[in-house]
Design a protein around this motif. Sequence first.
Motif, PDB file in Angstrom:
ATOM      1  N   ALA A   1     -16.585 -12.199  56.738  1.00  7.06           N
ATOM      2  CA  ALA A   1     -17.489 -11.178  56.389  1.00  7.06           C
ATOM      3  C   ALA A   1     -17.099  -9.869  57.063  1.00  7.06           C
ATOM      4  O   ALA A   1     -17.664  -9.376  58.124  1.00  7.06           O
ATOM      5  CB  ALA A   1     -18.905 -11.663  57.074  1.00  7.06           C
ATOM      6  N   GLN A   2     -16.364  -9.115  56.615  1.00 13.71           N
ATOM      7  CA  GLN A   2     -15.809  -7.775  56.916  1.00 13.71           C
ATOM      8  C   GLN A   2     -16.798  -6.792  56.930  1.00 13.71           C
ATOM      9  O   GLN A   2     -17.633  -7.014  55.991  1.00 13.71           O
ATOM     10  CB  GLN A   2     -14.393  -7.541  56.320  1.00 13.71           C
ATOM     11  CG  GLN A   2     -13.210  -8.485  56.700  1.00 13.71           C
ATOM     12  CD  GLN A   2     -11.945  -8.404  56.107  1.00 13.71           C
ATOM     13  OE1 GLN A   2     -11.771  -7.048  55.949  1.00 13.71           O
ATOM     14  NE2 GLN A   2     -11.359  -9.403  55.649  1.00 13.71           N
ATOM     15  N   PRO A   3     -16.483  -5.636  57.399  1.00  9.80           N
ATOM     16  CA  PRO A   3     -17.565  -4.468  57.355  1.00  9.80           C
ATOM     17  C   PRO A   3     -17.395  -3.941  55.780  1.00  9.80           C
ATOM     18  O   PRO A   3     -16.598  -4.164  55.035  1.00  9.80           O
ATOM     19  CB  PRO A   3     -16.935  -3.541  58.087  1.00  9.80           C
ATOM     20  CG  PRO A   3     -16.006  -4.330  59.283  1.00  9.80           C
ATOM     21  CD  PRO A   3     -15.499  -5.484  58.388  1.00  9.80           C
ATOM     22  N   LEU A   4     -18.768  -3.597  55.257  1.00  9.01           N
ATOM     23  CA  LEU A   4     -18.796  -3.043  54.065  1.00  9.01           C
ATOM     24  C   LEU A   4     -17.535  -2.051  53.664  1.00  9.01           C
ATOM     25  O   LEU A   4     -17.068  -2.074  52.252  1.00  9.01           O
ATOM     26  CB  LEU A   4     -20.149  -2.362  54.093  1.00  9.01           C
ATOM     27  CG  LEU A   4     -20.396  -1.596  52.741  1.00  9.01           C
ATOM     28  CD1 LEU A   4     -20.446  -2.342  51.356  1.00  9.01           C
ATOM     29  CD2 LEU A   4     -21.757  -0.582  52.865  1.00  9.01           C
ATOM     30  N   GLU A   5     -17.135  -1.195  54.452  1.00  6.43           N
ATOM     31  CA  GLU A   5     -16.230  -0.097  54.172  1.00  6.43           C
ATOM     32  C   GLU A   5     -14.972  -0.870  53.626  1.00  6.43           C
ATOM     33  O   GLU A   5     -14.056  -0.339  52.986  1.00  6.43           O
ATOM     34  CB  GLU A   5     -15.983   0.852  55.430  1.00  6.43           C
ATOM     35  CG  GLU A   5     -15.479   0.127  56.554  1.00  6.43           C
ATOM     36  CD  GLU A   5     -16.624   0.149  57.225  1.00  6.43           C
ATOM     37  OE1 GLU A   5     -16.545   0.005  58.785  1.00  6.43           O
ATOM     38  OE2 GLU A   5     -17.877  -0.111  56.793  1.00  6.43           O
ATOM     39  N   ASN A   6     -14.662  -1.967  54.086  1.00  5.82           N
ATOM     40  CA  ASN A   6     -13.362  -2.785  53.853  1.00  5.82           C
ATOM     41  C   ASN A   6     -13.592  -3.226  52.275  1.00  5.82           C
ATOM     42  O   ASN A   6     -12.567  -3.269  51.528  1.00  5.82           O
ATOM     43  CB  ASN A   6     -13.337  -3.965  54.569  1.00  5.82           C
ATOM     44  CG  ASN A   6     -12.774  -3.601  56.075  1.00  5.82           C
ATOM     45  OD1 ASN A   6     -12.845  -2.491  56.556  1.00  5.82           O
ATOM     46  ND2 ASN A   6     -12.463  -4.693  56.886  1.00  5.82           N
ATOM     47  N   PHE A   7     -14.484  -3.841  51.860  1.00  7.84           N
ATOM     48  CA  PHE A   7     -14.918  -4.027  50.518  1.00  7.84           C
ATOM     49  C   PHE A   7     -14.833  -2.998  49.520  1.00  7.84           C
ATOM     50  O   PHE A   7     -14.208  -3.145  48.545  1.00  7.84           O
ATOM     51  CB  PHE A   7     -16.474  -4.969  50.503  1.00  7.84           C
ATOM     52  CG  PHE A   7     -16.232  -6.395  51.104  1.00  7.84           C
ATOM     53  CD1 PHE A   7     -15.817  -7.249  50.391  1.00  7.84           C
ATOM     54  CD2 PHE A   7     -16.522  -6.548  52.412  1.00  7.84           C
ATOM     55  CE1 PHE A   7     -15.711  -8.654  50.849  1.00  7.84           C
ATOM     56  CE2 PHE A   7     -16.638  -7.942  52.812  1.00  7.84           C
ATOM     57  CZ  PHE A   7     -16.051  -8.879  52.096  1.00  7.84           C
ATOM     58  N   VAL A   8     -15.481  -1.929  50.072  1.00 10.83           N
ATOM     59  CA  VAL A   8     -15.274  -0.684  49.340  1.00 10.83           C
ATOM     60  C   VAL A   8     -13.924   0.006  48.937  1.00 10.83           C
ATOM     61  O   VAL A   8     -13.618   0.137  47.909  1.00 10.83           O
ATOM     62  CB  VAL A   8     -16.236   0.325  50.016  1.00 10.83           C
ATOM     63  CG1 VAL A   8     -16.034   1.584  49.133  1.00 10.83           C
ATOM     64  CG2 VAL A   8     -17.782  -0.022  50.009  1.00 10.83           C
ATOM     65  N   ALA A   9     -13.176  -0.176  49.960  1.00 12.92           N
ATOM     66  CA  ALA A   9     -11.734   0.215  50.014  1.00 12.92           C
ATOM     67  C   ALA A   9     -11.037  -0.792  48.971  1.00 12.92           C
ATOM     68  O   ALA A   9     -10.340  -0.414  48.155  1.00 12.92           O
ATOM     69  CB  ALA A   9     -11.029  -0.020  51.398  1.00 12.92           C
ATOM     70  N   ALA A  10     -11.343  -2.063  49.174  1.00 14.76           N
ATOM     71  CA  ALA A  10     -10.463  -3.083  48.247  1.00 14.76           C
ATOM     72  C   ALA A  10     -10.936  -2.760  46.602  1.00 14.76           C
ATOM     73  O   ALA A  10     -10.310  -2.827  46.068  1.00 14.76           O
ATOM     74  CB  ALA A  10     -10.703  -4.413  48.903  1.00 14.76           C
ATOM     75  N   ILE A  11     -12.282  -2.718  46.748  1.00 20.59           N
ATOM     76  CA  ILE A  11     -12.755  -2.489  45.137  1.00 20.59           C
ATOM     77  C   ILE A  11     -12.406  -1.374  44.558  1.00 20.59           C
ATOM     78  O   ILE A  11     -11.637  -1.260  43.480  1.00 20.59           O
ATOM     79  CB  ILE A  11     -14.258  -2.707  45.175  1.00 20.59           C
ATOM     80  CG1 ILE A  11     -14.585  -4.295  45.547  1.00 20.59           C
ATOM     81  CG2 ILE A  11     -14.716  -2.537  43.826  1.00 20.59           C
ATOM     82  CD1 ILE A  11     -16.078  -4.200  45.727  1.00 20.59           C
ATOM     83  N   ASP A  12     -12.314  -0.001  45.493  1.00 21.76           N
ATOM     84  CA  ASP A  12     -11.924   1.227  44.831  1.00 21.76           C
ATOM     85  C   ASP A  12     -10.487   1.086  44.475  1.00 21.76           C
ATOM     86  O   ASP A  12     -10.131   1.727  43.473  1.00 21.76           O
ATOM     87  CB  ASP A  12     -12.241   2.163  45.803  1.00 21.76           C
ATOM     88  CG  ASP A  12     -13.575   2.540  45.964  1.00 21.76           C
ATOM     89  OD1 ASP A  12     -14.431   2.236  45.017  1.00 21.76           O
ATOM     90  OD2 ASP A  12     -13.784   3.370  46.836  1.00 21.76           O
TER      91      ASP A  12
END
Length: 267
Positions: A245-256
Amino acid sequence: MQQIPENRKPAPERGDKPGTRRKVPWLWVAPIPVALAIGLLIGAQLPVGDRAPGPEASSAAVQNPGSQTPGQDTDPPAPAFPDVARLEAQDPTALGDVDAPVVMVAFTDFQCPYCAKWTEGTLPELITKYVDQGKLRIEWRDLDLFGDASLTAAHAAQAAAMQGSYVPFHTRMAEGGTIAPGSAYSAKSLRATAEDLGLDGEQFLADMDSKQAKDAVKRNLDEAQELAVMSTPVFLINQMPFVGAQPLENFVAAIDAELQQAEAGQQ
């Protein structure tokens, strides 16, 4: 990342003859230790290689409570997992367009604290920023790694899905970013929850015990076992592993990064 307790590991004979072990294709198993190690690095922003974001994203390493650090000094190449996205247009446990350029397969457990944290704190932002924009599809795989309540919850989620309320049920059981107590999964409590969500409580309980619900859950469990997913949450973002459950910004970076690669492939 919540790991499965030793006494709750799925029995090796699930769905097989007594005394036998399910054979996992070696081409799938070989990359798994490496792939999971990547997701467990500090920050675990993205696997390295063609899909990695720029230095500004990868340098923002943050220790997150939903993962562990193996103590590696360098990032090994990241092999992709098999493509397990189902892309079934009528899948009631999925959210987003079937033709979205990024597909996230989420292996979660209703009794996993980190899963509840992700559902409460990260999922709403991903829905607003990506799912509602047609950029991301999320497919859930509910597991039963942590006891009878996990299995009951997985069946209940399928019952909610049959009445079009899979995601509302998921978020209800993770309110406050914490797992619901075992008492929340009694028949009386589940019926009350279903009715509070606007569902037919009697039908909900009947659907929980249906072959359709049980077969759907078993399909998810079998898939997780074949991929050697023994902890939660685990995400596959366009087949690339993303653990914890990593920080939101990690998911944003991955998806982007995946969106950029998809866009580049269309040019």
